[in-house]
Design a protein around this motif. Structure first.
Motif: not given
Length: 424
Positions: A68, A102, A108, A98
């Protein structure tokens, strides 16, 4: 039928050397045997081995963090977690990139939940960041660190980044350490958690001790029952054997809830004890929602698993052995202890290991009658699977329980000998 060639090789009627023909015949027999066993083997692998292996791998699987946050993980490699300083601007920039991806992939929240097991507050931080990060325009950001801290103050906490870096590997020992009431400090050392938070080692010891006690209780109660059934005339022994088998025809849940009715303070047993004057109305016994209730209920439920192996072995022991010992001058008690009892050891071994393995992994009965002092480690495993959704910790607890069982099995084999165990 056989002839000898010029090379002094013995040939069969088909012209093939006997040694080659024998090898082919053995290979054909093994192939046929494998073909017969293969469907069952595949069934066991697909329905038993693969699911268990998949669950147990969760005890050290940590791919969700590097998958992730791939750029963040790489950027954090150059950051000294013990420096006391927040990560560089490059780490924050990588994290923003990132987390935006996500959020689009809706990964997330799962990442936040994973890190929240070891750093409380991470789940809410990832959720709130996920809601607000969409409005950030990367090309307009002058300081990624300030932008993230404005979204959530958690990103200004050094411990947050230390946690992310500590779990940036694809594999982790965090679950296994937590299952042993331990943790890894920020400097990498392994240390025990505080006693007020320690729970799993106590549960393992309780599970082991109570399972051993239940096994002993079933042996003490089951031995005379099996002896009576095995040595009575058939017209009396068969009805008793049916009574032993009768609980198998009743739901486990019904049998467990029946004990709740019997053992509670206003239950049948307490009413009977008050009625005959053994206890007073104010002195009613607490026999439910504690270790006492678990032991009583599980002993009753697992008793047939001890009686049946004992009965099957006792049925094969001729009573003439006892008469022969008595004719040689031994008393009835000495003849029983020196002659009859040693012959029942295979049944005792089979019943004991069967009851112990069933007891150590029991779930329903301790959950219903155990309360806070009578639950087993299996109840905690079920809690993490169904309620807290911490499958990694549940898998770690299951792996440790499996290792404990294997160690006890090896000790049993070394002391008693698994070859001496008989189920019939």
């Amino acid at each position: 039928m056989a002839t000898v060639t010029a090379e002094s090789k013995t040939l069969g009627s088909s012209g093939i050397p006997l040694k080659v023909g024998l090898r082919r015949s053995q290979l054909l027999g093994k192939t046929r045997a494998l073909a017969l066993v293969l469907p069952l083997l595949l069934f066991v692998v697909v329905t038993f081995v693969l699911p268990i292996t998949t669950v147990l791998t969760r005890s050290f699987d940590n791919r969700i963090v590097p998958d992730t946050l791939p750029k963040t993980v790489v950027a954090l490699r150059d950051w000294d977690a013990g420096s006391g300083q927040l990560p560089s601007e490059a780490v924050y920039r990588a994290f923003v990139n990132d987390i935006k991806i996500a959020v689009r992939e809706r990964a997330h929240t799962r990442l936040g939940q994973r890190l929240n097991y070891d750093h409380p507050g991470m789940a809410s931080a990832f959720r709130s960041t996920g809601r607000k990060i969409k409005r950030l325009q990367i090309e307009q950001i002058t300081s990624f660190r300030e932008a993230l801290i404005n979204i959530n103050k958690t990103w200004g906490n050094i411990g947050t980044w230390q946690t992310i870096k500590r779990f940036s590997s694809r594999y982790t020992d965090g679950y296994l350490l937590k299952a042993l009431d331990m943790k890894r400090a920020q400097d990498g050392r392994i240390e025990a958690i505080s006693k007020d938070k320690s729970i799993y080692v106590l549960l393992f010891w309780r599970t082991l001790a109570m399972s051993l006690f239940i096994t002993l209780a079933t042996l003490v109660l089951g031995f005379p029952i099996a002896y009576l059934i095995a040595n009575l005339p058939q017209r009396y022994g068969n009805p008793l054997l049916i009574l032993v088998l009768l609980p198998f025809w009743t739901s486990l849940l019904v049998r467990t809830t029946s004990w709740i009715v019997l053992l509670q303070k206003e239950g049948v047993i307490n009413d009977m004890l008050v009625g005959i004057g053994l206890i007073t109305e104010q002195g009613r016994l607490t026999m439910i929602h504690n270790a006492t209730g678990t032991i009583i209920a599980m002993t009753h439920i697992l008793l047939p698993f001890m009686v049946l192996p004992l009965y099957s072995v006792m049925k094969t022991i001729p009573l003439s052995y006892m008469r022969a010992a008595q004719s040689l001058g031994a008393s009835r008690l000495r003849a029983f202890w020196k002659v009859y009892f040693p012959n029942t050891m295979p049944g005792i071994g089979a019943g004991s290991i069967l009851v112990f393995i069933l007891a150590i992994g029991y779930y329903i009965t301790p959950e219903l009658v155990g309360g806070s002092s009578g639950t087993f480690i299996s109840n905690r495993i079920a809690f993490h699977i169904s309620s807290s959704l911490n499958w990694g910790l549940a898998a770690a607890l299951g792996m440790l329980l499996l290792i404990l069982l294997l160690i006890l099995y090896l000790l049993y084999d070394r002391i008693v000998g698994i070859d001496n165990m008989k189920l019939g």
